[in-house]
Design an enzyme around this catalytic site. Structure first.
Site, PDB file in Angstrom:
ATOM      1  N   ALA A 199       0.842  -1.200   0.000  1.00  0.00           N
ATOM      2  CA  ALA A 199       0.000   0.000   0.000  1.00  0.00           C
ATOM      3  C   ALA A 199       0.878   1.252   0.000  1.00  0.00           C
ATOM      4  O   ALA A 199       2.026   1.210   0.454  1.00  0.00           O
ATOM      5  CB  ALA A 199      -0.886  -0.018   1.228  1.00  0.00           C
ATOM      6  N   GLY A 259       0.773  -5.153   0.956  1.00  0.00           N
ATOM      7  CA  GLY A 259      -0.321  -5.217  -0.006  1.00  0.00           C
ATOM      8  C   GLY A 259       0.106  -5.860  -1.317  1.00  0.00           C
ATOM      9  O   GLY A 259      -0.722  -6.441  -2.029  1.00  0.00           O
ATOM     10  N   GLU A 316      -0.299  -9.355  -0.762  1.00  0.00           N
ATOM     11  CA  GLU A 316      -1.751  -9.620  -0.706  1.00  0.00           C
ATOM     12  C   GLU A 316      -2.335  -9.707  -2.116  1.00  0.00           C
ATOM     13  O   GLU A 316      -3.150 -10.583  -2.407  1.00  0.00           O
ATOM     14  CB  GLU A 316      -2.450  -8.542   0.121  1.00  0.00           C
ATOM     15  N   GLU A 343       4.119  -4.925   7.362  1.00  0.00           N
ATOM     16  CA  GLU A 343       3.170  -3.981   7.960  1.00  0.00           C
ATOM     17  C   GLU A 343       3.426  -3.748   9.448  1.00  0.00           C
ATOM     18  O   GLU A 343       3.292  -2.636   9.950  1.00  0.00           O
ATOM     19  CB  GLU A 343       1.732  -4.493   7.783  1.00  0.00           C
TER      20      GLU A 343
HETATM   21  C1  ZOZ Z   1      -8.543   0.323   6.484  1.00  0.00           C
HETATM   22  C2  ZOZ Z   1      -7.439   0.533   5.504  1.00  0.00           C
HETATM   23  C3  ZOZ Z   1      -7.046  -0.775   4.833  1.00  0.00           C
HETATM   24  C4  ZOZ Z   1      -5.713  -0.650   4.180  1.00  0.00           C
HETATM   25  C5  ZOZ Z   1      -5.204  -2.025   3.763  1.00  0.00           C
HETATM   26  C6  ZOZ Z   1      -3.745  -2.006   3.771  1.00  0.00           C
HETATM   27  C7  ZOZ Z   1      -3.174  -3.272   3.239  1.00  0.00           C
HETATM   28  C8  ZOZ Z   1      -1.780  -3.483   3.655  1.00  0.00           C
HETATM   29  O1  ZOZ Z   1      -1.457  -4.613   3.777  1.00  0.00           O
HETATM   30  C9  ZOZ Z   1      -0.929  -2.348   3.974  1.00  0.00           C
HETATM   31  C10 ZOZ Z   1       0.406  -2.295   3.318  1.00  0.00           C
HETATM   32  O2  ZOZ Z   1       0.742  -2.814   2.304  1.00  0.00           O
HETATM   33  S1  ZOZ Z   1       1.425  -1.273   4.177  1.00  0.00           S
HETATM   34  C11 ZOZ Z   1       2.892  -1.211   3.229  1.00  0.00           C
HETATM   35  C12 ZOZ Z   1       3.751  -2.371   3.441  1.00  0.00           C
HETATM   36  N1  ZOZ Z   1       4.985  -2.226   2.726  1.00  0.00           N
HETATM   37  C13 ZOZ Z   1       6.088  -1.719   3.289  1.00  0.00           C
HETATM   38  O3  ZOZ Z   1       6.122  -1.391   4.458  1.00  0.00           O
HETATM   39  C14 ZOZ Z   1       7.271  -1.632   2.363  1.00  0.00           C
HETATM   40  C15 ZOZ Z   1       8.032  -0.420   2.666  1.00  0.00           C
HETATM   41  N2  ZOZ Z   1       9.125  -0.226   1.724  1.00  0.00           N
HETATM   42  C16 ZOZ Z   1      10.277  -0.873   1.787  1.00  0.00           C
HETATM   43  O4  ZOZ Z   1      10.485  -1.781   2.551  1.00  0.00           O
HETATM   44  C17 ZOZ Z   1      11.372  -0.417   0.869  1.00  0.00           C
HETATM   45  O5  ZOZ Z   1      11.050   0.912   0.513  1.00  0.00           O
HETATM   46  C18 ZOZ Z   1      11.539  -1.248  -0.426  1.00  0.00           C
HETATM   47  C19 ZOZ Z   1      12.132  -2.613  -0.044  1.00  0.00           C
HETATM   48  C20 ZOZ Z   1      10.236  -1.417  -1.111  1.00  0.00           C
HETATM   49  C21 ZOZ Z   1      12.504  -0.526  -1.375  1.00  0.00           C
HETATM   50  O6  ZOZ Z   1      13.695  -0.219  -0.705  1.00  0.00           O
HETATM   51  P1  ZOZ Z   1      14.780   0.779  -1.395  1.00  0.00           P
HETATM   52  O7  ZOZ Z   1      15.896   0.897  -0.405  1.00  0.00           O
HETATM   53  O8  ZOZ Z   1      15.069   0.306  -2.755  1.00  0.00           O
HETATM   54  O9  ZOZ Z   1      14.034   2.162  -1.563  1.00  0.00           O
HETATM   55  P2  ZOZ Z   1      13.524   3.186  -0.445  1.00  0.00           P
HETATM   56  O10 ZOZ Z   1      14.496   4.308  -0.350  1.00  0.00           O
HETATM   57  O11 ZOZ Z   1      13.141   2.474   0.784  1.00  0.00           O
HETATM   58  O12 ZOZ Z   1      12.182   3.687  -1.135  1.00  0.00           O
HETATM   59  C22 ZOZ Z   1      12.194   4.460  -2.329  1.00  0.00           C
HETATM   60  C23 ZOZ Z   1      11.107   5.517  -2.227  1.00  0.00           C
HETATM   61  O13 ZOZ Z   1       9.836   4.875  -2.151  1.00  0.00           O
HETATM   62  C24 ZOZ Z   1       9.132   5.265  -0.970  1.00  0.00           C
HETATM   63  N3  ZOZ Z   1       8.348   4.106  -0.530  1.00  0.00           N
HETATM   64  C25 ZOZ Z   1       8.791   2.847  -0.341  1.00  0.00           C
HETATM   65  N4  ZOZ Z   1       7.772   2.045  -0.007  1.00  0.00           N
HETATM   66  C26 ZOZ Z   1       6.657   2.817   0.009  1.00  0.00           C
HETATM   67  C27 ZOZ Z   1       5.296   2.568   0.280  1.00  0.00           C
HETATM   68  N5  ZOZ Z   1       4.852   1.340   0.582  1.00  0.00           N
HETATM   69  N6  ZOZ Z   1       4.435   3.601   0.212  1.00  0.00           N
HETATM   70  C28 ZOZ Z   1       4.853   4.835  -0.115  1.00  0.00           C
HETATM   71  N7  ZOZ Z   1       6.142   5.138  -0.377  1.00  0.00           N
HETATM   72  C29 ZOZ Z   1       7.022   4.133  -0.317  1.00  0.00           C
HETATM   73  C30 ZOZ Z   1      10.224   5.675   0.002  1.00  0.00           C
HETATM   74  O14 ZOZ Z   1       9.752   6.555   0.985  1.00  0.00           O
HETATM   75  C31 ZOZ Z   1      11.209   6.348  -0.956  1.00  0.00           C
HETATM   76  O15 ZOZ Z   1      10.704   7.617  -1.299  1.00  0.00           O
HETATM   77  P3  ZOZ Z   1      11.417   8.942  -0.813  1.00  0.00           P
HETATM   78  O16 ZOZ Z   1      11.279   8.913   0.684  1.00  0.00           O
HETATM   79  O17 ZOZ Z   1      10.675  10.038  -1.454  1.00  0.00           O
HETATM   80  O18 ZOZ Z   1      12.835   8.791  -1.258  1.00  0.00           O
END
Ligand code: ZOZ
Ligand code: NAI
Length: 723
Positions: free
Chosen positions: A60, A101, A104, A124
């Site tokens: 998400a 998500g 999911e 999450e």
């Molecule tokens: C009642 C309401 C019901 C709602 C239902 C919800 C359902 C759910 O189940 C909820 C969810 O999915 S919650 C999200 C779960 N996913 C995460 O926590 C993954 C988070 N991201 C990562 O681990 C790493 O960014 C990752 C491994 C992906 C990539 O790592 P990198 O080191 O390559 O890159 P980063 O520097 O971490 O990220 C690059 C830019 O992307 C932004 N970002 C990453 N994941 C995001 C995400 N999930 N949402 C929004 N922005 C996200 C990150 O902030 C960064 O951007 P900048 O900060 O601008 O540089």
């Protein structure tokens, strides 16, 4: 944001939302439209969902959660139901990561295949919620309860091979993921879909659920002390076995909504973005991460093989960066090399490294007893005693010995980088690289620029931090920088509380219950009471006075010297087996309260004529935290830190401030700045001899507003730019 491609009789839905394919509103819309379009097209026989770019899907869009009531339709579960109810088979083809998500979405599909290098997980819990699009109800139907509870409550990611082993994947691919998905799709066309719809199948080991839950709960309570989300994760997985699918899913929605609105999740989501914002450094001159290139670092020197030097050397060699370790005498060098080898042996034991990797690390580590050996390295990190004269001598010598391009870094924990830099003819190449003890474990690197440090030097040490796996924050030089300067107020109040009625274990317990991984006295034992003593002596020397255990005030400033009495008794902490606590040599990890320390404290109070009384836990928290918060506002006011997020990241990674409480600045924002300001003023009146209670001007300005000013706007009030 979802490309729709027809390839022969397959519909390929390619999620295209860089950088990480988060499931933003338009992606959700695109998936629903794509599935509907494919189902309406008679030529299409199967559908493949894939991610464009480096990963399948990061889950998400976390930014949407800040206004969760306004999350636009279609929500993820209705996207999922459209996928699951498709009359044509839907195959998810995973590469990179499928997280939250994203996983999911895959569980809504009828089939899941993944590249060998892919990783899947439900992170999450790390942002204080649970997989709320039926993840907690679907995963146990594939993997069984015990595995699902562990995977969801820990937030860990697993590799494709393990995911296959636990039933999450139907195939692990070695070739091109899209081509393999197409082949796979062709094979499943025409197969019945009902048994592939997870909402139609049962949890196999449902009869065992209570026993599995109890075991998992006991582990989670121990491992994630104080955190709510891991427990909710377990409860939701338990529901999957105790209720109908629909009821468990509805209950999951209720639980995620409750978590999402709670303090811990708000703080954890803040922490997620704060950590990422820290690497986006910027100097007052306008140079920044976006416009400055780092220099190449291929070889390094570390000076001093004590606690910090050995740890720093480990960080470097572990990342494949060669190190020449310099000590003043051969015996100390030998001891340092043994320490390093021992640390790496520990990693091998914990299976974080193979014996072969350890050998490779040791191959790129060389010892020396003369600075001359550093003539050709690209960067030097000095980690000798905290003594300005000694450091200046070493830097002057390095300036002569090292090639002109070598960057000279100091691991000083308090000293002014400008004063060290002025001993050289290359102040632009002098910078602080402040590691935290134990350097090979603590994730924080606080890089410190002086008035002459060049942008290239800053860019290089920021990049070095990234390379060695640290969370790296940039701050401006001043006494103690951000970490130690603000933490010192916290520590000072903890020491004053000893003089007023507490014992070390009382204070540690309250702060650990608040969420700190370790109380201040356990930390002091770990880093060494002698280190603090040396720092206090240096400060006293610089201020021109003699600090003894009899000192109570200097220049109208209250001082506590209980720790110095322990130093004089040779109680340096874990390294001597005794400090604020005592330690059994066979279990140095377990601090044991020591009645001898209580006697030292009581003697000290009697000698100084200090009255002791019972101090309530709330006062312990306020005294330690608000003193630090007030100093944090000063640090912001003086632009030693560029933004409040940087301060919070330093506290989380340097001092184990609980991520789920955000950090001192976030904590203050949640308590409310008016309340914080009132309490700071109250303690200032009560303790006029502690200058850290003089209310920060910035805090006063912010608190004087009738509405709370959001953290993102605090910076605008610095230097009177907004009143
Ligand atoms: C009642 C309401 C019901 C709602 C239902 C919800 C359902 C759910 O189940 C909820 C969810 O999915 S919650 C999200 C779960 N996913 C995460 O926590 C993954 C988070 N991201 C990562 O681990 C790493 O960014 C990752 C491994 C992906 C990539 O790592 P990198 O080191 O390559 O890159 P980063 O520097 O971490 O990220 C690059 C830019 O992307 C932004 N970002 C990453 N994941 C995001 C995400 N999930 N949402 C929004 N922005 C996200 C990150 O902030 C960064 O951007 P900048 O900060 O601008 O540089
Ligand atoms: N111990 C801690 O928790 C932290 C310490 N620091 C800073 O790191 C620096 C080092 O601290 P520690 O490692 O704790 O001290 P330490 O006392 O454990 O090690 C210092 C080492 O430097 C060596 N040394 C002294 N003069 C030397 C010279 N001229 N040439 C080569 N080696 C020399 C000593 O033999 C000793 O092995 C200090 O500036 C300290 O403030 C920074 C962060 C945390």
């Amino acid at each position: 944001m979802v490309d729709y491609i027809i390839d022969q009789n397959l519909a390929i839905l390619a999620v295209n939302n860089p950088p990480v394919n988060a499931l933003s509103h338009h992606v959700r819309e695109g998936l629903v439209e794509g599935i509907k379009k494919a189902n309406a097209n008679d030529q299409v026989t199967a559908i493949v969902i894939i991610g464009k770019g480096k990963i399948f899907c990061s889950g998400a869009d976390i930014r949407e959660f800040s206004n969760h009531a306004a999350i636009k339709d279609p929500v993820l579960t209705s996207v999922g139901h459209t996928i699951e109810n498709s009359g044509k088979p839907v195959i998810s083809a995973i590469h990179g990561n499928a997280l939250g998500g994203g996983l999911e979405v895959a569980l809504f599909c009828h089939y899941r295949i993944a590249s060998e290098s892919a990783r899947v997980g439900f992170p999450e819990v790390l942002i204080g919620i649970l997989p709320g699009a039926e993840g907690t109800v679907r995963l146990p139907r594939l993997s069984g309860l015990s595995f699902a509870m562990d995977m969801i409550a820990s937030g860990k990611q697993i590799n494709a091979k393990d995911a296959f082993k636990h039933g999450i994947l139907d195939k692990v691919c070695t070739g091109n993921i899209l081509e393999e998905a197409k082949d796979f799709a062709k094979k499943v066309i025409g197969q019945p879909l009902d048994s592939r719809r997870l909402s139609r199948i049962n949890v196999e080991d449902a009869s065992n659920v209570d026993a599995v839950f109890e075991v998992a709960l006991a582990q989670v309570k121990k491992k994630y002390k104080g955190q709510i989300a891991p427990i909710y994760c377990l409860k939701s997985v338990r529901n999957s076995a105790k209720m109908s699918f629909d009821k468990a899913a509805a209950e999951e929605r209720r639980l995620i909504t409750e978590l999402m609105l709670g303090y811990q999740s708000i703080a954890l989501r803040y922490s997620f973005f704060a950590e990422r914002s820290a690497s986006k450094w910027r100097l007052p001159c306008g140079a920044s991460v976006n416009n400055t290139k780092p220099s190449k670092i291929e070889s390094t020197g570390v000076i001093g093989a004590g606690t910090m030097g050995s740890g720093i050397a480990v960080c470097l060699i572990r990342a494949g960066i060669p190190v020449i370790l310099v000590e003043k005498d051969p015996k100390m060098l030998e001891k340092g090399m043994e320490t390093i080898s021992g640390i790496l042996d520990g990693s091998v034991k914990l299976k974080r490294m193979t014996p072969g990797q350890k050998a490779k690390c040791m191959e790129i580590l060389k010892g020396a007893t003369s600075l001359d050996k550093l003539s050709n390295v690209d960067l030097v990190i000095e980690a000798v005693y905290e003594n300005l004269e000694l450091k200046r001598q070493i830097f002057a010598q390095l300036d002569k010995v090292c090639k002109p391009s070598t960057l000279l870094c100091s691991n000083t924990s308090t000293l002014d980088i400008d004063k060290i830099a002025s001993a050289t003819n290359r102040p632009d190449k002098v910078v602080g690289t402040h590691f935290f003890a134990p350097a090979f474990i603590m994730r924080l690197l606080e890089n410190v620029y002086g008035s002459k440090t060049s942008p290239t030097t800053v860019a290089t040490v920021m990049e070095l931090g990234r390379r060695i796996g640290k969370v790296t924050v940039l701050v401006k030089t001043c006494y103690g920088f951000v970490g130690n300067r603000t933490h010192q107020c916290f520590g000072a109040e903890a020491s004053f509380l000893l003089e007023e009625g507490c014992l070390p274990q009382d204070i540690d317990q309250v702060l650990e219950e608040f969420g700190m991984a370790m109380g201040p006295f356990k930390v002091s034992d770990l880093s060494g009471i002698d280190v603090g003593w040396r720092i206090r002596q240096e400060v006293a020397k610089a201020a021109g006075f003699k600090l003894t255990t009899e000192t109570r005030y200097h220049n109208g400033e209250r001082i506590s010297t209980v720790g110095d009495s322990l130093f004089e008794m040779g109680r340096y902490g874990i390294k001597t087996g005794k400090g604020w606590y005592k330690y059994d040599p066979t279990n140095l990890r377990k601090p044991v309260p020591d009645s001898d320390v209580a006697d030292v404290i009581l003697d000290h109070c009697a000698k100084m004529g200090l009255q002791r009384c019972k101090i309530p836990p709330q006062e312990i928290i306020e005294r330690c935290l608000f003193a630090a918060v007030n100093e944090c506002f000063r640090v912001l006011e003086e632009r030693v830190a560029e933004k409040p997020e940087d301060i919070d990241v330093i506290w989380q990674y340097g001092f184990s401030f609980p991520r789920y409480a955000g950090g001192p600045m976030f904590y203050a924002s949640q308590v409310g700045l008016k309340r914080v300001y009132e309490r700071v003023c109250f303690y200032h009146e009560k303790f006029p001899y502690s200058s850290h209670w003089i209310p920060s001007d910035l805090l006063r300005k912010l608190a004087s507003h009738s509405v709370e000013i959001p953290m993102s706007q605090w910076k605008e009030f610095v230097n009177g730019s907004k009143l």
